[in-house]
Write a protein that holds these residues in place. Structure first.
Motif, PDB file in Angstrom:
ATOM      1  N   ALA A 160       6.824 -15.809  18.423  1.00 39.44           N
ATOM      2  CA  ALA A 160       5.604 -16.710  19.130  1.00 39.44           C
ATOM      3  C   ALA A 160       5.857 -16.430  20.646  1.00 39.44           C
ATOM      4  O   ALA A 160       4.650 -16.293  21.380  1.00 39.44           O
ATOM      5  CB  ALA A 160       5.908 -18.243  18.941  1.00 39.44           C
ATOM      6  N   LEU A 161       7.054 -16.483  21.413  1.00 40.34           N
ATOM      7  CA  LEU A 161       7.018 -16.190  22.663  1.00 40.34           C
ATOM      8  C   LEU A 161       6.600 -14.782  23.114  1.00 40.34           C
ATOM      9  O   LEU A 161       6.100 -14.921  24.313  1.00 40.34           O
ATOM     10  CB  LEU A 161       8.520 -17.023  23.154  1.00 40.34           C
ATOM     11  CG  LEU A 161       8.482 -18.246  23.308  1.00 40.34           C
ATOM     12  CD1 LEU A 161      10.096 -18.627  23.613  1.00 40.34           C
ATOM     13  CD2 LEU A 161       7.678 -18.840  24.340  1.00 40.34           C
ATOM     14  N   GLN A 162       7.032 -14.144  22.352  1.00 37.97           N
ATOM     15  CA  GLN A 162       6.823 -12.610  22.608  1.00 37.97           C
ATOM     16  C   GLN A 162       5.435 -12.309  22.626  1.00 37.97           C
ATOM     17  O   GLN A 162       4.735 -11.747  23.452  1.00 37.97           O
ATOM     18  CB  GLN A 162       7.467 -11.764  21.670  1.00 37.97           C
ATOM     19  CG  GLN A 162       8.956 -11.545  21.969  1.00 37.97           C
ATOM     20  CD  GLN A 162       9.735 -10.722  20.917  1.00 37.97           C
ATOM     21  OE1 GLN A 162       9.317 -10.601  19.739  1.00 37.97           O
ATOM     22  NE2 GLN A 162      10.537 -10.004  21.224  1.00 37.97           N
ATOM     23  N   ASP A 163       4.630 -12.969  21.713  1.00 41.39           N
ATOM     24  CA  ASP A 163       3.095 -12.938  21.774  1.00 41.39           C
ATOM     25  C   ASP A 163       2.497 -13.637  22.778  1.00 41.39           C
ATOM     26  O   ASP A 163       1.602 -13.070  23.432  1.00 41.39           O
ATOM     27  CB  ASP A 163       2.582 -13.700  20.358  1.00 41.39           C
ATOM     28  CG  ASP A 163       0.925 -13.674  20.410  1.00 41.39           C
ATOM     29  OD1 ASP A 163       0.758 -12.400  19.968  1.00 41.39           O
ATOM     30  OD2 ASP A 163       0.518 -14.644  20.452  1.00 41.39           O
ATOM     31  N   VAL A 164       3.095 -14.653  23.164  1.00 48.24           N
ATOM     32  CA  VAL A 164       2.573 -15.549  24.636  1.00 48.24           C
ATOM     33  C   VAL A 164       2.696 -14.456  25.917  1.00 48.24           C
ATOM     34  O   VAL A 164       1.814 -14.448  26.608  1.00 48.24           O
ATOM     35  CB  VAL A 164       3.389 -16.668  24.930  1.00 48.24           C
ATOM     36  CG1 VAL A 164       3.162 -17.112  26.322  1.00 48.24           C
ATOM     37  CG2 VAL A 164       3.186 -17.668  23.842  1.00 48.24           C
ATOM     38  N   PHE A 165       3.848 -13.777  26.068  1.00 51.02           N
ATOM     39  CA  PHE A 165       4.089 -13.093  27.206  1.00 51.02           C
ATOM     40  C   PHE A 165       3.131 -11.958  26.921  1.00 51.02           C
ATOM     41  O   PHE A 165       2.759 -11.283  28.010  1.00 51.02           O
ATOM     42  CB  PHE A 165       5.743 -12.501  27.441  1.00 51.02           C
ATOM     43  CG  PHE A 165       6.234 -13.562  27.767  1.00 51.02           C
ATOM     44  CD1 PHE A 165       6.343 -13.886  29.283  1.00 51.02           C
ATOM     45  CD2 PHE A 165       7.350 -14.582  27.146  1.00 51.02           C
ATOM     46  CE1 PHE A 165       7.041 -15.175  29.797  1.00 51.02           C
ATOM     47  CE2 PHE A 165       8.027 -15.699  27.593  1.00 51.02           C
ATOM     48  CZ  PHE A 165       7.719 -15.837  28.953  1.00 51.02           C
ATOM     49  N   GLU A 166       3.299 -11.097  26.073  1.00 44.97           N
ATOM     50  CA  GLU A 166       2.495 -10.043  25.725  1.00 44.97           C
ATOM     51  C   GLU A 166       0.995 -10.198  25.970  1.00 44.97           C
ATOM     52  O   GLU A 166       0.379  -9.252  26.343  1.00 44.97           O
ATOM     53  CB  GLU A 166       2.656  -9.415  24.260  1.00 44.97           C
ATOM     54  CG  GLU A 166       4.218  -8.712  24.099  1.00 44.97           C
ATOM     55  CD  GLU A 166       4.080  -8.290  22.612  1.00 44.97           C
ATOM     56  OE1 GLU A 166       3.324  -8.541  21.822  1.00 44.97           O
ATOM     57  OE2 GLU A 166       5.397  -7.969  22.353  1.00 44.97           O
ATOM     58  N   ASN A 167       0.427 -11.464  25.745  1.00 41.14           N
ATOM     59  CA  ASN A 167      -0.890 -11.528  25.759  1.00 41.14           C
ATOM     60  C   ASN A 167      -1.178 -12.312  27.259  1.00 41.14           C
ATOM     61  O   ASN A 167      -2.316 -12.531  27.367  1.00 41.14           O
ATOM     62  CB  ASN A 167      -1.572 -12.440  24.810  1.00 41.14           C
ATOM     63  CG  ASN A 167      -1.787 -11.798  23.391  1.00 41.14           C
ATOM     64  OD1 ASN A 167      -2.716 -10.578  23.240  1.00 41.14           O
ATOM     65  ND2 ASN A 167      -0.699 -11.819  22.448  1.00 41.14           N
ATOM     66  N   ARG A 168      -0.274 -12.319  28.063  1.00 39.94           N
ATOM     67  CA  ARG A 168      -0.256 -13.017  29.387  1.00 39.94           C
ATOM     68  C   ARG A 168      -0.917 -14.233  29.308  1.00 39.94           C
ATOM     69  O   ARG A 168      -1.687 -14.621  30.199  1.00 39.94           O
ATOM     70  CB  ARG A 168      -1.280 -11.772  30.227  1.00 39.94           C
ATOM     71  CG  ARG A 168      -0.732 -10.583  30.386  1.00 39.94           C
ATOM     72  CD  ARG A 168      -1.618  -9.606  31.206  1.00 39.94           C
ATOM     73  NE  ARG A 168      -1.214  -8.241  31.239  1.00 39.94           N
ATOM     74  CZ  ARG A 168      -1.685  -7.360  31.636  1.00 39.94           C
ATOM     75  NH1 ARG A 168      -2.908  -7.323  32.263  1.00 39.94           N
ATOM     76  NH2 ARG A 168      -1.091  -6.043  31.385  1.00 39.94           N
ATOM     77  N   LEU A 169      -0.560 -15.077  28.712  1.00 43.82           N
ATOM     78  CA  LEU A 169      -0.681 -16.578  28.447  1.00 43.82           C
ATOM     79  C   LEU A 169       0.182 -17.290  29.175  1.00 43.82           C
ATOM     80  O   LEU A 169       0.085 -18.502  29.364  1.00 43.82           O
ATOM     81  CB  LEU A 169      -0.475 -16.941  27.083  1.00 43.82           C
ATOM     82  CG  LEU A 169      -1.792 -16.198  26.088  1.00 43.82           C
ATOM     83  CD1 LEU A 169      -1.441 -16.597  24.625  1.00 43.82           C
ATOM     84  CD2 LEU A 169      -2.930 -16.258  26.539  1.00 43.82           C
ATOM     85  N   ALA A 170       1.480 -16.690  29.945  1.00 44.21           N
ATOM     86  CA  ALA A 170       2.142 -17.752  30.574  1.00 44.21           C
ATOM     87  C   ALA A 170       1.989 -17.347  32.202  1.00 44.21           C
ATOM     88  O   ALA A 170       1.521 -16.272  32.445  1.00 44.21           O
ATOM     89  CB  ALA A 170       3.597 -16.974  30.351  1.00 44.21           C
TER      90      ALA A 170
END
Length: 343
Positions: A167-177
């Motif tokens: 889930a966190l990898q998806d957050v960082f890859e999609n620039r949601l952080a």
């Protein structure tokens, strides 16, 4: 096999590298001496004799001539690095729940095993923490989802489960952080705020292999900044990352004409203090991950975590606010940890 694609959350059990063009034709023992600085030549030769060094997964003699592309693996035992005790790695926890742990990373600490640093990293320390708490028996283990440079301090999040990692990898890859950093930079920027859009690529011509540079053919890179304080010799700047390239803030700050203080790759590497100091207040690049805002991997709202400035950066600021000028000390960084190209 623990090669380039190994899971960095797992304890390192062997040191692996591939033979480069300039190493073609070298004896195995000579190549090891050039690569491994935490053991003596006699120790490495003894390892070779007892099968503790593999070439392409097979034991080999010390006189074996290597070829470009050969994979060398040195098997590592816990007693090999007795000075690397994960229990001595500082862990300052800013937030923890069943899915994540967020740390205030201290400067000088590596996130995961690399090179000769096999046991003295945050990942190793967290393995020990989870083992002592009994959480490893419930499937908890540290998963790396972001990185900070060794000498960068501040907010760092790690997943505790594989589901949270995904889930966190998806957050960082999609620039949601949302990632915010504070830095002391050289001089006084002319503008109060701005946006830097300068593509970054590895500097293939430089002596330092990990060095990056602004390159029109590089990966798109975007940083916003705002100047918080100006002093005669240095300024405090907040940086907002929109992309997450290696050394992005450090390269963009230098591109702006105001490199980070004490940056050994992109600025003046010398330690700094203020006028009247007998010892430096800062001996690493002046960069701190101040804040991280991102969706919680469980879907339960957002995490908003801040880390206070560490003593070295806050102490430097106190001196500058008193109107004292910068004082340069010796360069104690260059050549000690950077990976240089072989000629």
């Amino acid at each position: 096999m623990e090669g380039r694609n190994r899971d960095l959350s797992l304890p390192l059990k062997r040191f692996v590298f591939r033979v480069e063009d300039e190493e073609d034709g070298l004896r195995l023992d000579h190549a090891l001496m050039d690569r491994i600085h935490w053991r003596s030549r006699s120790d490495l030769q003894a390892r070779i004799r007892r099968g503790g060094v593999l070439v392409n997964e097979q034991p080999a003699k010390a006189s074996r001539r290597l070829q470009t592309g050969d994979e060398i693996a040195v098997l590592i035992r816990p007693e090999d690095l007795p000075d690397q005790d994960p229990a001595r790695v500082p862990l300052s926890v800013l937030h923890e729940d069943e899915d994540v742990i967020v740390l205030n990373k201290a400067p000088g600490v590596l996130v995961h095993p690399i090179g000769r640093h096999v046991l003295d990293t945050l990942v190793n320390a967290l393995w020990l923490r989870f083992k002592k708490s009994g959480e490893t028996g419930r499937g908890v283990e540290p998963h790396v989802v972001q990185r900070l440079d060794r000498n960068t301090s501040g907010v760092l999040i790690l997943a505790k489960t594989r589901a949270a990692k995904i889930a966190l990898q998806d957050v960082f890859e999609n620039r949601l952080a949302q990632k915010t950093y504070l830095a002391w930079v050289e001089g006084r920027p002319d503008v109060d705020a701005g946006s830097i859009r300068a593509p970054l690529a590895r500097d293939q011509e430089g002596e330092i292999r990990i060095r990056m540079k602004v390159d029109p053919a590089g990966a798109p890179s975007h940083t916003e900044f705002e100047v918080l304080e100006r002093h005669p010799d240095a300024s405090l700047v907040r940086f907002h990352l929109h992309t997450g390239r290696q050394h992005q803030i450090r390269v963009h700050a230098a591109h702006l004409g105001h490199p980070l203080l004490a940056d050994p790759l992109y600025g003046d590497p010398r330690d700094v203090g203020v006028e009247g100091d007998a010892e430096p207040r800062l001996g690493r690049q002046a960069l701190h991950a101040e804040r991280l805002v991102l969706p919680h991997p469980s879907g339960r709202g957002d995490l908003d975590i801040r880390a206070p400035l560490p003593n070295d950066l806050s102490s430097l600021g106190e001196g500058l606010r008193e109107g004292l000028g910068l004082k340069r000390f010796e360069d104690r960084q260059s050549g000690t940890w950077v990976i240089r190209r072989r000629h």
